[in-house]
Design a protein around this motif. Structure first.
Motif, PDB file in Angstrom:
ATOM      1  N   TRP A   1      46.440  42.380  42.095  1.00 24.05           N
ATOM      2  CA  TRP A   1      46.777  42.585  43.502  1.00 24.05           C
ATOM      3  C   TRP A   1      47.588  43.871  43.639  1.00 24.05           C
ATOM      4  N   LYS A   2      47.029  44.844  44.398  1.00 22.33           N
ATOM      5  CA  LYS A   2      47.702  46.125  44.582  1.00 22.33           C
ATOM      6  C   LYS A   2      47.562  46.575  46.026  1.00 22.33           C
ATOM      7  N   ASP A   3      48.676  46.750  46.701  1.00 23.31           N
ATOM      8  CA  ASP A   3      48.671  47.307  48.054  1.00 23.31           C
ATOM      9  C   ASP A   3      47.703  46.567  48.979  1.00 23.31           C
ATOM     10  N   LYS A   4      47.779  45.237  48.949  1.00 20.37           N
ATOM     11  CA  LYS A   4      46.981  44.360  49.803  1.00 20.37           C
ATOM     12  C   LYS A   4      45.481  44.457  49.529  1.00 20.37           C
ATOM     13  N   ARG A   5      45.157  44.906  48.331  1.00 20.45           N
ATOM     14  CA  ARG A   5      43.764  44.903  47.882  1.00 20.45           C
ATOM     15  C   ARG A   5      43.725  44.457  46.426  1.00 20.45           C
TER      16      ARG A   5
ATOM     17  N   THR B   1      37.862  48.496  43.601  1.00 19.42           N
ATOM     18  CA  THR B   1      38.894  47.966  44.482  1.00 19.42           C
ATOM     19  C   THR B   1      38.207  47.270  45.641  1.00 19.42           C
TER      20      THR B   1
ATOM     21  N   THR C   1      38.622  44.584  49.200  1.00 23.42           N
ATOM     22  CA  THR C   1      39.489  44.053  50.237  1.00 23.42           C
ATOM     23  C   THR C   1      39.215  42.568  50.410  1.00 23.42           C
TER      24      THR C   1
END
Length: 365
Positions: free
Chosen positions: A63-67, A92, A94
């Motif tokens: 999980w990185k920066d809401k993605r 990546t 969403t």
């Protein structure tokens, strides 16, 4: 997939995680939180699986920066995100997004709390998971209290099953009335013994049936369950009648917001149509990636029809590519689980190369 439309939302911060909905040849619900270091999906993680194509450590999701960053860990059979192979080894995505590792299908969500500890039940001829548990509980409470019920939802989302469930909980003589099916007027079919009246297609009742309905609403022992696609007053029901029909209001979530239930629906539809067919994980993946405007009714019909076609061709395995191209797709602007997928070369500090966003914009109409 948004949070369920009824019931209290979990308090606190969202918890990103993975809901595994299919593994090997069976539907399942396995829920895992994604720690800061990432979660490795593979045979070591799964509680139980018959998947012989998944590696011990197949793919990592982080999980990185809401993605989510999805990385294939050198698996023999590859990793797929949004239905596409990870050509660059890492992408990546969403959330919500579908990831297939071997014959295991997962849904990546930005908040998995409502799925934790949940089970799948088969009650009232319906599959009930965490996605709809709250609305079924609400229906049972209304039936036990003897409160009128209005069920709102898209066509085929299960309103009829819930209405019959209400009648079953009440345990009183019941009647289903649909003016588009029954030519006999309402006044001639609702006898004095009827205590639960299920109304369908209320926008097409007509003046004579509306006049009868006004009289029936005065009967002290008669309770009403009304199913509709929108608010009753928007269907031409007079305000006074709409108010009297209203009691408990339940919005039924569409199938595309119920990933935990979809795999079980597909499994049961194939078993009912062609019990000897094996179900490939790509069928589950394909179904999750389509909006299904006709909801569970359309899904079960299309999967059953496809199963018959596949069996008639002498095949023993039903796959995603066997589905008709139009099945589950005829809905302009419908949201799906096919979220944006952006490939990222491992160790490359340059801006990632972008692919077209396959996530459709929701229709606000």
């Amino acid at each position: 997939m948004p949070e369920g439309p009824t019931g209290p939302k979990p308090t606190g911060d969202p918890v990103p995680g993975v809901v595994i909905v299919w593994s090997g040849a069976q539907p399942t619900v396995q829920v895992y939180r994604v720690p800061a270091t990432g979660l490795i999906i593979g045979r070591e993680l799964l509680q139980a699986t018959s998947d012989d194509r998944i590696s011990r450590q197949h793919a990592r999701v982080q999980w990185k920066d809401k993605r989510y960053a999805v990385t294939d860990l050198g698996s023999r059979n590859g990793t797929y995100a949004g239905g596409h192979a990870l050509i660059d080894r890492e992408v990546t995505v969403t959330p919500p997004s579908v990831v297939r590792t071997g014959r295991t299908v997962s849904v990546l969500l930005d908040d998995i709390r409502k799925f934790e500890g949940a089970t799948i039940e088969n009650r009232y001829d319906a599959i009930i998971g965490a996605s709809t548990h709250a609305v079924w509980t609400q229906m049972e409470a209304a039936a036990q209290a003897g409160t009128n019920l209005v069920i709102l939802g898209e066509p085929g989302s299960g309103k009829g099953r819930m209405a019959r469930g209400y009648a079953k909980v009440r345990g009183k003589p019941e009647l289903v009335f649909n003016p588009t099916v029954q030519a006999v007027p309402l006044e001639r079919v609702v006898g004095p013994q009827i205590e639960t009246l299920i109304l369908e297609q209320v926008g097409k009742l007509g003046n004579a049936n509306l006049a009868t309905l006004a009289k029936l609403l005065e009967r002290p022992n008669l309770r009403f369950v009304t199913s509709a696609v929108m608010g009753l007053e928007n269907l031409g029901i007079p305000h006074e009648l709409a108010q009297k029909l209203s009691g408990t209001l339940i919005p039924m979530p569409p199938l595309r917001d119920r990933p935990d239930e979809m795999a079980f629906l597909v499994h049961d539809a194939v078993r009912a149509a062609e019990p000897g067919l094996q179900i490939h994980s790509t069928l589950i993946e394909a179904c999750l990636l389509r909006p299904w405007p006709g909801n569970s009714r359309e899904l079960v019909s299309e999967v059953g029809r496809t199963a018959h076609t596949v069996a008639s061709q002498g095949k023993n395995n039903i796959r995603g590519e066997d589905l008709d191209n139009d099945a589950g797709h005829l809905m302009i602007g419908a949201p799906t689980l096919n979220a944006a997928v952006t490939p990222t070369a491992v160790g490359n500090k340059q801006a990632p190369r972008k692919r077209g966003n396959t996530r459709q914009t929701p229709n606000n109409d």
